[in-house]
Motif scaffolding. Structure first.
Motif, PDB file in Angstrom:
ATOM      1  N   PRO A 113      -1.239   6.552  -5.052  1.00  0.00           N
ATOM      2  CA  PRO A 113      -1.131   6.871  -3.617  1.00  0.00           C
ATOM      3  C   PRO A 113      -2.379   6.429  -2.858  1.00  0.00           C
ATOM      4  O   PRO A 113      -3.499   6.767  -3.246  1.00  0.00           O
ATOM      5  CB  PRO A 113      -0.982   8.394  -3.592  1.00  0.00           C
ATOM      6  N   ARG A 114      -2.166   5.666  -1.806  1.00  0.00           N
ATOM      7  CA  ARG A 114      -3.281   5.218  -0.963  1.00  0.00           C
ATOM      8  C   ARG A 114      -2.865   5.343   0.495  1.00  0.00           C
ATOM      9  O   ARG A 114      -1.741   5.027   0.860  1.00  0.00           O
ATOM     10  CB  ARG A 114      -3.641   3.762  -1.262  1.00  0.00           C
ATOM     11  N   MET A 115      -3.787   5.783   1.316  1.00  0.00           N
ATOM     12  CA  MET A 115      -3.534   5.839   2.746  1.00  0.00           C
ATOM     13  C   MET A 115      -4.855   5.964   3.485  1.00  0.00           C
ATOM     14  O   MET A 115      -5.839   6.459   2.943  1.00  0.00           O
ATOM     15  CB  MET A 115      -2.626   7.024   3.107  1.00  0.00           C
ATOM     16  N   ILE A 165      -0.841   7.083   9.246  1.00  0.00           N
ATOM     17  CA  ILE A 165      -0.164   8.384   9.219  1.00  0.00           C
ATOM     18  C   ILE A 165       1.199   8.286   9.890  1.00  0.00           C
ATOM     19  O   ILE A 165       2.193   8.845   9.410  1.00  0.00           O
ATOM     20  CB  ILE A 165      -1.033   9.460   9.886  1.00  0.00           C
ATOM     21  N   LEU A 166       1.279   7.546  11.006  1.00  0.00           N
ATOM     22  CA  LEU A 166       2.561   7.378  11.677  1.00  0.00           C
ATOM     23  C   LEU A 166       3.548   6.614  10.800  1.00  0.00           C
ATOM     24  O   LEU A 166       4.753   6.884  10.812  1.00  0.00           O
ATOM     25  CB  LEU A 166       2.377   6.653  13.009  1.00  0.00           C
ATOM     26  N   ALA A 167       3.054   5.646  10.033  1.00  0.00           N
ATOM     27  CA  ALA A 167       3.933   4.901   9.126  1.00  0.00           C
ATOM     28  C   ALA A 167       4.519   5.834   8.071  1.00  0.00           C
ATOM     29  O   ALA A 167       5.708   5.747   7.728  1.00  0.00           O
ATOM     30  CB  ALA A 167       3.160   3.765   8.461  1.00  0.00           C
ATOM     31  N   ILE A 168       3.692   6.741   7.542  1.00  0.00           N
ATOM     32  CA  ILE A 168       4.170   7.707   6.542  1.00  0.00           C
ATOM     33  C   ILE A 168       5.167   8.677   7.165  1.00  0.00           C
ATOM     34  O   ILE A 168       6.210   8.998   6.571  1.00  0.00           O
ATOM     35  CB  ILE A 168       2.976   8.460   5.928  1.00  0.00           C
ATOM     36  N   VAL A 202       0.811  -1.222   0.000  1.00  0.00           N
ATOM     37  CA  VAL A 202       0.000   0.000   0.000  1.00  0.00           C
ATOM     38  C   VAL A 202       0.846   1.274   0.000  1.00  0.00           C
ATOM     39  O   VAL A 202       0.488   2.266  -0.643  1.00  0.00           O
ATOM     40  CB  VAL A 202      -0.964  -0.003   1.209  1.00  0.00           C
ATOM     41  N   LEU A 203       1.983   1.254   0.703  1.00  0.00           N
ATOM     42  CA  LEU A 203       2.777   2.472   0.850  1.00  0.00           C
ATOM     43  C   LEU A 203       3.955   2.558  -0.122  1.00  0.00           C
ATOM     44  O   LEU A 203       4.835   3.417   0.049  1.00  0.00           O
ATOM     45  CB  LEU A 203       3.300   2.584   2.290  1.00  0.00           C
TER      46      LEU A 203
END
Length: 450
Positions: free
Chosen positions: A202-204, A211-214, A65-66
């Motif tokens: 882009p997906r989130m 958000i913390l992963a990004i 996903v990221l």
């Protein structure tokens, strides 16, 4: 007194002569790819053990996903790091030296203090991962590996001549290719369609975990210590290649070819860095995520999880963590030493002998030794150290990039080598993305959800 001054000058010339005896890597008649150095090492150092842990955790938790963060970050990294190399080439000084000359002391001291604090914690965490990986592979006590790595790293930076040391760092960059090998091993079933979608779309989710992963990805990818390191190494290369006699004293003005080489070097290093991040994300997604192992705490956990694929994958991943640590720890300690030396007005440079730059080398040793010592304080978790250092890096980076933008758009400092429109666009975009990300990370830590 005059005799002493003359002796010091003679000793400085001896250091210059010694480091310039070897053939120039970047002479005017050589192609751009032979000038690759600071940018490549900077990019490779970005994939340190703590970065590997972050990328592995993201791949395990979110799968593909990221992946879009990889191409998204490349122009941001290139824009920021190219500014660092270019300002060093034009001024002949490192980043701290330029800030000291042109900005208030409170800004200089705050940047230096937070940089050192974050770097010490990063060294602590990287040494922890390196020692744990070595213990998994070869046995022997954890503490023994910690002490051994510390002694090797400190001794190498003090005793090995700069030309040789720079080449060693370049060769260590090859350790990153191991992650590409892991991705294409038979035991990993890559979903290339999902990988393509993950890269392009882009997906989130608007939840705390996503958000913390990004934020973690951005923090470990665009780190302030890389700004100081690339600027410092660019100055070192100028001295070695007979463009300057010492920091801040260029012999001749910067040329268009020099600027092109810096840009090519930076692009090469940043693209290589993000390709490695891509390989780590894909490897973790194709193994851990598909097996439902979505929660890993350290890079060692990622290596252990690859054991079912066979000993080769496990060994490659673990050895690469050690190799990147050997590359990253000197970068972390060196960037801190450049900042401190320029701030305090000390003689500095890896091309100098220890006797001619004691304070500079002692700073390198102190950063590494403190990082080592923190591993013997049981109350401090290496995972918390990574979170705190990432938070500090995320907080420092946006204002520091703003300072870089002010410097690189100032004609009194940069002359005709000021930023172009694309450099400004991507650098300001980096600030716009990382600023709110840093605020969110601090908020999440305060409320206990980081």
């Amino acid at each position: 007194m005059k005799v002493d001054q003359r002796t010091k000058k003679e000793q400085d010339l001896e250091d210059l002569d010694a480091t310039r005896k070897a053939p120039q890597d970047c002479a005017d008649d050589k192609p751009w790819y032979q000038c690759i150095g600071p940018g490549l090492v900077t990019g490779a150092a970005d994939d340190d053990p703590s970065g590997i842990g972050t990328y592995s955790a993201n791949g395990a938790q979110f799968g593909y996903v990221l992946l879009w963060l990889v191409p998204f970050c490349i122009p941001l990294m290139v824009a920021v790091q190219e500014m660092c190399g270019r300002l060093a080439a034009v001024t002949g000084s490192g980043l701290a030296g330029v800030i000291k000359t042109n900005y208030p002391k409170w800004l200089l001291y705050s940047c230096m203090g937070t940089l050192i604090f974050a770097n010490v914690f990063n060294v602590f965490a990287d040494l922890n991962v390196m020692a744990a990986s070595a213990k998994m592979l070869f046995g022997l006590p954890f503490w023994l590996w910690i002490v051994l790595f510390t002694l090797v790293l400190v001794t190498a930076q003090i005793l090995i001549p700069y030309r040789t040391y720079a080449r060693v760092l370049k060769w260590l960059c090859l350790s990153l290719l191991g992650y590409a090998v892991v991705v294409f091993m038979p035991g990993i079933k890559n979903d290339w369609s999902a990988i393509g979608k993950g890269l392009l779309i882009p997906r989130m989710s608007l939840n705390t975990e996503s958000i913390l992963a990004i934020v973690a990805f951005l923090g470990t990818t665009i780190s302030p210590y890389l700004f100081f390191w690339q600027a410092g190494e660019t100055v070192e290369e100028e001295i070695v290649d007979r463009i300057a006699d010492e920091p801040g004293q260029r012999i001749k003005p910067v040329t268009e070819k020099e600027i092109r080489n810096i840009r090519a070097d930076t692009v090469t290093g940043m693209v290589a860095s993000q390709f490695v991040a891509l390989f780590i994300l894909v490897a973790a997604a194709g193994t851990l995520h598909v097996l439902g192992k979505t929660n890993i705490d350290t890079a060692q956990d990622a290596a252990k999880a690859l054991q079912p694929l066979g000993p080769a994958a496990y060994w490659i991943f673990s050895l690469c963590m050690i190799g990147t640590g050997l590359l990253a720890v000197p970068t972390l300690a060196g960037s801190a030493a450049y900042a401190v030396a320029e701030t305090c007005g000390w003689r500095y440079g890896l091309y100098r002998r220890f006797a001619r730059a004691r304070a500079f080398y002692v700073t390198i040793a102190v950063v590494i030794v403190i990082g080592c010592a923190l591993n013997f304080i049981g109350a401090i978790s290496p995972i918390k150290a990574l979170v705190y250092s990432a938070a500090l890096n995320g907080v420092i980076a946006p204002p520091l990039i703003v300072v870089l933008l002010l410097i690189c758009n100032n004609k009194e400092i940069m002359g005709k080598r000021t930023n172009g429109k694309w450099s400004n666009f991507f650098s300001w975009l980096t600030v716009a993305v990382m600023g709110p990300a840093a605020i969110f990370l601090i908020y999440a830590m305060v409320i206990g959800k980081a």
